[in-house]
Scaffold this active site. Structure first.
Site, short mmCIF file in Angstrom:
data_model
loop_
_atom_site.label_atom_id
_atom_site.label_comp_id
_atom_site.label_asym_id
_atom_site.label_seq_id
_atom_site.Cartn_x
_atom_site.Cartn_y
_atom_site.Cartn_z
N LYS A 50 -4.07 1.33 14.80
CA LYS A 50 -4.03 2.30 13.69
C LYS A 50 -4.71 3.61 14.08
O LYS A 50 -5.59 3.63 14.94
CB LYS A 50 -4.71 1.69 12.47
CG LYS A 50 -6.16 1.30 12.72
CD LYS A 50 -6.86 0.81 11.47
CE LYS A 50 -6.58 -0.62 11.12
NZ LYS A 50 -7.53 -1.23 10.18
N CYS A 56 -8.04 -10.58 0.81
CA CYS A 56 -8.18 -10.15 2.20
C CYS A 56 -8.33 -11.36 3.13
O CYS A 56 -9.27 -12.14 3.00
CB CYS A 56 -9.39 -9.23 2.36
SG CYS A 56 -9.57 -8.72 4.08
N ARG A 81 0.85 -1.20 0.00
CA ARG A 81 0.00 0.00 0.00
C ARG A 81 0.89 1.25 0.00
O ARG A 81 1.77 1.39 0.85
CB ARG A 81 -0.88 -0.03 1.24
CG ARG A 81 -1.93 1.04 1.28
CD ARG A 81 -2.75 0.98 2.56
NE ARG A 81 -3.69 -0.13 2.59
CZ ARG A 81 -4.31 -0.55 3.71
NH1 ARG A 81 -4.06 0.03 4.86
NH2 ARG A 81 -5.16 -1.56 3.66
N LYS A 84 -6.26 7.36 12.23
CA LYS A 84 -6.60 7.92 10.91
C LYS A 84 -7.05 9.37 11.01
O LYS A 84 -7.85 9.72 11.88
CB LYS A 84 -7.69 7.08 10.26
CG LYS A 84 -7.26 5.64 10.02
CD LYS A 84 -8.34 4.82 9.37
CE LYS A 84 -7.81 3.45 8.99
NZ LYS A 84 -8.84 2.60 8.36
N ARG A 114 -1.99 6.50 9.79
CA ARG A 114 -2.11 5.99 8.43
C ARG A 114 -2.18 7.13 7.42
O ARG A 114 -2.18 8.31 7.79
CB ARG A 114 -3.39 5.15 8.32
CG ARG A 114 -3.44 3.95 9.25
CD ARG A 114 -2.48 2.90 8.75
NE ARG A 114 -2.63 1.66 9.49
CZ ARG A 114 -3.45 0.66 9.17
NH1 ARG A 114 -4.27 0.79 8.14
NH2 ARG A 114 -3.48 -0.45 9.87
N CYS A 123 -16.78 -8.30 5.36
CA CYS A 123 -16.81 -8.59 6.79
C CYS A 123 -17.20 -7.32 7.53
O CYS A 123 -17.33 -6.26 6.92
CB CYS A 123 -15.44 -9.13 7.26
SG CYS A 123 -14.23 -7.85 7.61
N CYS A 142 -14.37 -1.47 5.73
CA CYS A 142 -13.34 -0.77 4.96
C CYS A 142 -13.89 0.21 3.91
O CYS A 142 -13.13 1.02 3.39
CB CYS A 142 -12.40 -1.78 4.31
SG CYS A 142 -11.44 -2.69 5.52
N CYS A 160 -15.56 -3.23 -0.92
CA CYS A 160 -14.17 -3.43 -0.49
C CYS A 160 -13.52 -4.56 -1.28
O CYS A 160 -14.18 -5.26 -2.05
CB CYS A 160 -14.13 -3.73 1.00
SG CYS A 160 -14.65 -5.41 1.39
#
Ligand code: SRM
Ligand code: SF4
Length: 572
Positions: free
Chosen positions: A218, A441, A87, A220, A156, A480, A484, A435
């Protein structure tokens, strides 16, 4: 100084041994070095060790395996088809044309599945072999791009919206987003040593901001310019809402504690809209971001990773205590919130002109996936293009800074290459996100990206039955509950539960300022459509004027007003 007595969960107050195993791993990793360099040289396996696999996340690299071939390889006693997702760190999603051309070339050389634009305005390469990681990262460095902190327990990729009617202000906000990204970037030399083969000594002063255990989870940050909420500001841990007076950027309303992720198996996990807490001067944005991140570093839960995001820290210590901490560390109070208003959370489609007369155009990319055919079309287009590129948080590509004299040429080339129709997607396609999910994934329980075209066709058919074909309804699909594509903000969301089964959420808003509510669990795609049919029927007859579907569900009390909304604050 604050007299706060709330429990500090940081590395210095709790013995490391009592913390989550990831904390111990970070602490002994020598600032993210681990044994990644040795692992890269091991040609007996396509994978890295478990611990190094966790550490490479901080380097923007995810170890995955191709889930489509997992079972087959297991039967044949082969190791899983290990591969890596890489990424890129592209704050605000802006690229030059040359950078795009090189990214295109590198993806053809090193990645097995084209280019993927993400919901945080960046690019992922999927299916990169272990042996190609170093050459890929070295090549990216030559065009000024790295992958540091694109994943991992750190700040991130920073997202930055754009209000093209305010292009001067967009520039200012973009610069602050970039500055904030730089200010919060990990300092470790491990990245350069591992990927660029540079040498240096591990030193304790290597991470003055993060320390050796980085963040609990994480983190953001996003910047947005109303009335467009094109980055979903209320889903960010820290959000900055630009305030413009007399065509000048005077500062930002600051929002804290947003986040989407939840686990179906944990009652104490939930998506949360961020809370607007006050106004700051524009130049204070990077420093207050650092202060808030520091509070999360020191007070975030380091035992239970599922409760480690900043939203839970905030709810655990309480907003008042947080504000007290903020005051003591930031050194001044925030001013009262300024009024703001959002009108929608998608991208501006088609052709648009900015206040300085430059043009921009949005190319719709379904699920952000640029497959081989589209990649070839874009490759041909970019050879002769002279503007710049902006990736959007809705997984699209914007061609920006096109001078007026060039617009007809650009339009003609898009048309010649079969790209013109991407400027005019159907109104439903334009507000649909899905996503990555399978096959890469590791957390996916159901398909998302791969079922989107078929599901969208059925969804469109259903809308047509109720004469709703001209009405966009934000639709988001994930494999899931992790969220995302920020599904819990959508008017309709499907979150994967098991192969072929989804939970159905309803009632978010097209402004991205209200949480959707769980409607039914474990539905097949057909059952989802069956559940929507009576609602579309009601909506088609009972909606008022241009009322959006999510707003209608709320007004008609179909959705109980238990879900939190930021609307009241917005209308102050
Ligand atoms: Fe995400 C984990 C893909 C945006 C919440 N996300 C993952 C991983 C890395 C799976 C994993 O941990 O093994 C996925 C990699 C799939 C793959 O094969 O590429 C993944 N997330 C994505 C992307 C590519 C989705 C997309 O289709 O665009 C987005 C990349 C963004 C980027 O460029 O950085 C992406 N993820 C998001 C967002 C949206 C956002 O940030 O605006 C969220 C919700 C916001 C939030 O963080 O609360 C999000 N991803 C998660 C979570 C849940 C976190 C939580 O608080 O519980 C996970 C799981 C985790 O961290 O444990 C996750
Ligand atoms: Fe994977 Fe779930 Fe994120 Fe989709 S929402 S990319 S399935 S983690």
């Amino acid at each position: 100084m604050t007299t706060l007595t709330i429990e500090r969960q940081s590395d210095i107050s709790q013995p490391l041994i009592e913390q989550h195993s990831n904390e111990q791993l970070k602490a002994k990793s020598h600032f993210l070095r681990g044994t990644i360099r040795e692992g890269l040289k091991d040609s007996t396996s396509g994978s890295l060790s478990h611990d190094d696999g966790l550490l490479t996340k901080f380097h923007g690299i995810y170890q995955q395996d191709n889930r489509d071939t997992r079972q087959h390889r297991l039967i044949r006693k082969l190791e899983p088809h290990y591969q890596f997702m890489v990424r890129l760190r592209i704050p605000g999603g802006r690229l030059t044309k040359q950078q795009w051309i090189e990214i295109d070339r590198l993806s053809r050389t090193y990645s097995s599945n084209g280019i993927r634009i993400t919901t945080r305005q960046t690019i992922q390469f999927h299916g990169v072999g272990k042996q190609f990681l170093q050459p890929l990262l070295m090549s990216l460095e030559k065009i000024g791009i790295d992958t540091l902190a694109a994943c991992g327990d750190d700040n991130r990729g920073i997202v930055c919206g754009v209000n093209p009617d305010e292009s001067k202000i967009s520039q200012q906000v973009y610069k602050l987003a970039k500055d904030t990204s730089m200010q919060l970037l990990p300092n470790t030399a491990a990245y350069r040593e591992t990927w660029y083969d540079s040498s240096s000594l591990v030193s304790q002063s290597e991470e003055p901001l993060y320390g050796e255990t980085y963040l609990p989870r994480k983190f953001k940050i996003g910047f947005v310019i109303p009335p467009d909420n094109d980055i979903d500001i209320f889903a960010q841990d820290v959000g900055f809402i630009a305030v413009i007076e007399k065509s000048r950027l005077i500062g930002f309303n600051v929002c804290v504690g947003g986040g989407m992720g939840q686990l179906d198996s944990r009652q104490d996990s939930y998506p949360r809209l961020s809370t607007p807490i006050g106004f700051i001067e524009a130049s204070d944005a990077p420093i207050i971001a650092e202060v808030i991140m520091g509070i999360q570093r020191d007070y975030g839960d380091r035992k239970d990773r599922h409760r480690a995001r900043f939203k839970y820290t905030l709810d655990r210590i309480g907003l008042d205590n947080f504000q007290e901490l903020l005051l003591s560390r930031f050194g001044k109070s925030l001013a009262p919130l300024k009024p703001y208003k959002f009108t929608h959370n998608g991208d501006k489609l088609g052709w648009n002109q900015t206040e300085d007369s430059q043009w921009f155009a949005t190319l719709h990319i379904q699920s952000g996936r640029i497959n081989k055919h589209l990649q070839d079309q874009l490759h041909a287009f970019f050879q002769q293009y002279s503007g710049e590129v902006r990736l959007t948080a809705n997984q699209n590509i914007q061609l920006i800074n096109i001078p007026p004299y060039d617009i007809y040429d650009v339009a003609r080339r898009l048309s010649d290459l079969g790209l013109y129709e991407r400027l005019i997607p159907s109104n439903q396609e334009a507000v649909t996100l899905s996503c990555v999910a399978l096959p890469t994934c590791g957390l996916a329980m159901a398909e998302a990206e791969r079922i989107t075209p078929d599901f969208l066709a059925l969804f469109d058919d259903l809308k047509r039955q109720y004469s709703l074909q001209k009405t966009p309804i934000t639709l988001r699909i994930t494999g899931c509950p992790n969220g995302c594509v920020r599904p819990y903000l959508a008017e309709i969301a499907l979150t994967g539960r098991a192969p072929g089964l989804y939970n159905l959420y309803l009632g978010g808003s097209h402004r991205g300022d209200r949480l959707a509510t769980l409607h039914e669990r474990n539905l097949s795609q057909t059952q989802v459509l069956d559940a929507l049919a009576p609602l579309f029927d009601l909506y088609s007859t009972d909606h008022i004027n241009n009322e959006h579907f999510g707003d209608f569900l709320h007004r008609s009390n179909f959705i109980k007003p238990s879900s939190i909304s930021n609307q009241s604050i917005q209308e102050r």
